[in-house]
Enzyme design. Structure first.
Site, PDB file in Angstrom:
ATOM      1  CE  LYS A 121      31.534  24.833  14.720  1.00 12.80           C
ATOM      2  NZ  LYS A 121      30.358  23.943  14.683  1.00 12.80           N
TER       3      LYS A 121
ATOM      4  N   GLY B 258      33.821  28.903  21.314  1.00 17.00           N
ATOM      5  CA  GLY B 258      33.765  29.430  19.960  1.00 17.00           C
ATOM      6  C   GLY B 258      32.424  30.072  19.634  1.00 17.00           C
TER       7      GLY B 258
ATOM      8  CG  HIS C 211      38.520  22.012  13.629  1.00 15.93           C
ATOM      9  ND1 HIS C 211      38.369  23.299  14.110  1.00 15.93           N
ATOM     10  CD2 HIS C 211      37.382  21.356  14.005  1.00 15.93           C
ATOM     11  CE1 HIS C 211      37.213  23.430  14.692  1.00 15.93           C
ATOM     12  NE2 HIS C 211      36.590  22.256  14.665  1.00 15.93           N
TER      13      HIS C 211
ATOM     14  N   GLY D 229      40.134  25.643  14.335  1.00 15.11           N
ATOM     15  CA  GLY D 229      39.222  26.377  15.222  1.00 15.11           C
ATOM     16  C   GLY D 229      39.542  26.073  16.684  1.00 15.11           C
ATOM     17  CG  HIS D 230      38.830  22.111  18.324  1.00 11.33           C
ATOM     18  ND1 HIS D 230      38.632  21.228  17.296  1.00 11.33           N
ATOM     19  CD2 HIS D 230      37.699  22.089  19.056  1.00 11.33           C
ATOM     20  CE1 HIS D 230      37.425  20.687  17.404  1.00 11.33           C
ATOM     21  NE2 HIS D 230      36.834  21.189  18.464  1.00 11.33           N
TER      22      HIS D 230
ATOM     23  NE  ARG E  88      27.917  16.665  14.915  1.00 17.60           N
ATOM     24  CZ  ARG E  88      27.750  17.188  16.128  1.00 17.60           C
ATOM     25  NH1 ARG E  88      27.971  18.482  16.341  1.00 17.60           N
ATOM     26  NH2 ARG E  88      27.371  16.428  17.153  1.00 17.60           N
TER      27      ARG E  88
END
Ligand code: AMP
Length: 284
Positions: free
Chosen positions: A149, A147, A34, A36-37, A187
Site C-alpha cells: 500500500k 505493505g 486492521h 492489512g497489518h 487513517r
C-alpha cells in the site's frame, strides 16, 4: 506474547532467538491494527520462527500540521489482535526511548524519495529510513515485511537494506482491501460516513484506469491519468496530491504504459485525510 518498550529488552530477546537458531520476522507498524497489518504479521509468521511487531508512531516522519497528535492509538486493543495472530513480541517504545536527548542521526536516501509522497511531505522518508534502521538494529530480523500500500516506502526500504548492507530479506505484501475495494488504512478511521464514497473513488479510479488499459490496445499515460482523475474529482471532497504512472522498480515516471507500470496516487479528503492507493496497470 511479550510486550516490551526498550531497545535493550527487545535486542536481548532477539539475540536469544538467534542464539537458539531461530529465524526472526519483523513487521514495523504505527498501530491501530486492521486486517492489512494482521496479514503482514501472518506473512512474517509463515517466513520466520518468531515474529516481532514494532508499534511506534514515529514523530520524525510527520510534518508540521500533519496528524501526529490525532493518530489513533489503543495499545490494549492492538496487543489482543497481535496475540490472536501469533505474534511473539510486541515492541512499543516511547518517543523518549527511541529518540533520547542528544539523538542526532538521520538516514537519508536520495532519488527514490524525491517524488510522489516525498515531494508532498518533505523529510517524511528521512524519518522512515531513520526509524527503520533503528528498528532493524534493535530487533535483528532475518526478514521484514512491509505493505505494498505504501509502495514508495517499500521501494525506499529495499534501497536502504541494500545500501546499508542490512542482511535482511525485505518482503512486500499485497494491499489488503475492504470488500468495497477501499485499501485498508489506520487513517480510514478518520473518515466520516459521508466521506466514505469520496475515499472509495481512489480504488474506483484505479479500476477505471485498468479497464481503459485492458480495453484499448494503445493507451497513453495521459489518458490513464485523466480517466482516474475524472472519477476522483466527481467528489468535491477530494484534492488530488498526485496521480502518476511510474516504473515499479525505479519509481521514475513512465512515458509509455508497459507491464512494469504502476499507477500510484495520493488523495486528500476534506483537507484532513490523506489516503494512498496503487495498482499495476496491466495484469495483477
Ligand atoms: P502503518 O501502521 O500504517 O505504518 O503500516 C504498517 C505496515 O503495514 C506498512 O508496511 C504498511 O505498508 C502496511 N499496510 C498498511 N495498510 C496496509 C494494507 N491495506 N495492505 C497491506 N499492507 C498494509
Amino acid at each position: 506474547m511479550k510486550i516490551v518498550s526498550t531497545a535493550v529488552e527487545v535486542q536481548a530477546i532477539a539475540q536469544e532467538y538467534r542464539d537458539n537458531g531461530l529465524k526472526i520476522g519483523l513487521v514495523p507498524t504505527m498501530g491501530w491494527f486492521h486486517e492489512g497489518h494482521l496479514a503482514l504479521m501472518k506473512e512474517a509468521g509463515n517466513r520466520a520462527d518468531k515474529v516481532i511487531v514494532s508499534l511506534f508512531v514515529n514523530p520524525i516522519q510527520f510534518g508540521l500540521g500533519e496528524d501526529l497528535d490525532n493518530y489513533p492509538h489503543d495499545l490494549e486493543r492492538d496487543c489482543k489482535l497481535a496475540e490472536e495472530v501469533g505474534v511473539d513480541v510486541l515492541y512499543a517504545p516511547t518517543k523518549d526511548l527511541m529518540y533520547p536527548g542528544g539523538f542526532s542521526t538521520t538516514v537519508h536516501i536520495e532519488g527514490l524519495t524525491s517524488g510522489l509522497c516525498g515531494a508532498d511531505r518533505p523529510g517524511h522518508f528521512d524519518g522512515v529510513t531513520t526509524v527503520v534502521s533503528k528498528l532493524f538494529n534493535q530487533t535483528l530480523p532475518h526478514v521484514a515485511v512491509f505493505g505494498e500500500k505504501d509502495f514508495q516506502q517499500l521501494a525506499v526500504i529495499r534501497q536502504l537494506a541494500c545500501d546499508l548492507d542490512f542482511p535482511i530479506e525485505i518482503i512486500g505484501h499485497p494491499i489488503v482491501r475492504e470488500k468495497s475495494g477501499l485499501a485498508m488504512s489506520s487513517r480510514n478511521s478518520y473518515l466520516k460516513k459521508d466521506e466514505l464514497n469520496a475515499a472509495l473513488s481512489l480504488s474506483e479510479g484505479i479500476a477505471s484506469g485498468r479497464k481503459l488499459a485492458l480495453d484499448k490496445k494503445e493507451v497513453s499515460v495521459q489518458e490513464i491519468k485523466k480517466t482516474v482523475a475524472d472519477v476522483i474529482l466527481k467528489h468535491p471532497e477530494c484534492d488530488i496530491d498526485y496521480i502518476e504512472v511510474v516504473d515499479q522498480a525505479t519509481l521514475q515516471k513512465c512515458e509509455d504504459v508497459t507491464s512494469d507500470s504502476m499507477l500510484v496516487l495520493a488523495v486528500t479528503i476534506n483537507k484532513r485525510i490523506r489516503l494512498l492507493d496503487n495498482s499495476k496497470i496491466k495484469g495483477s
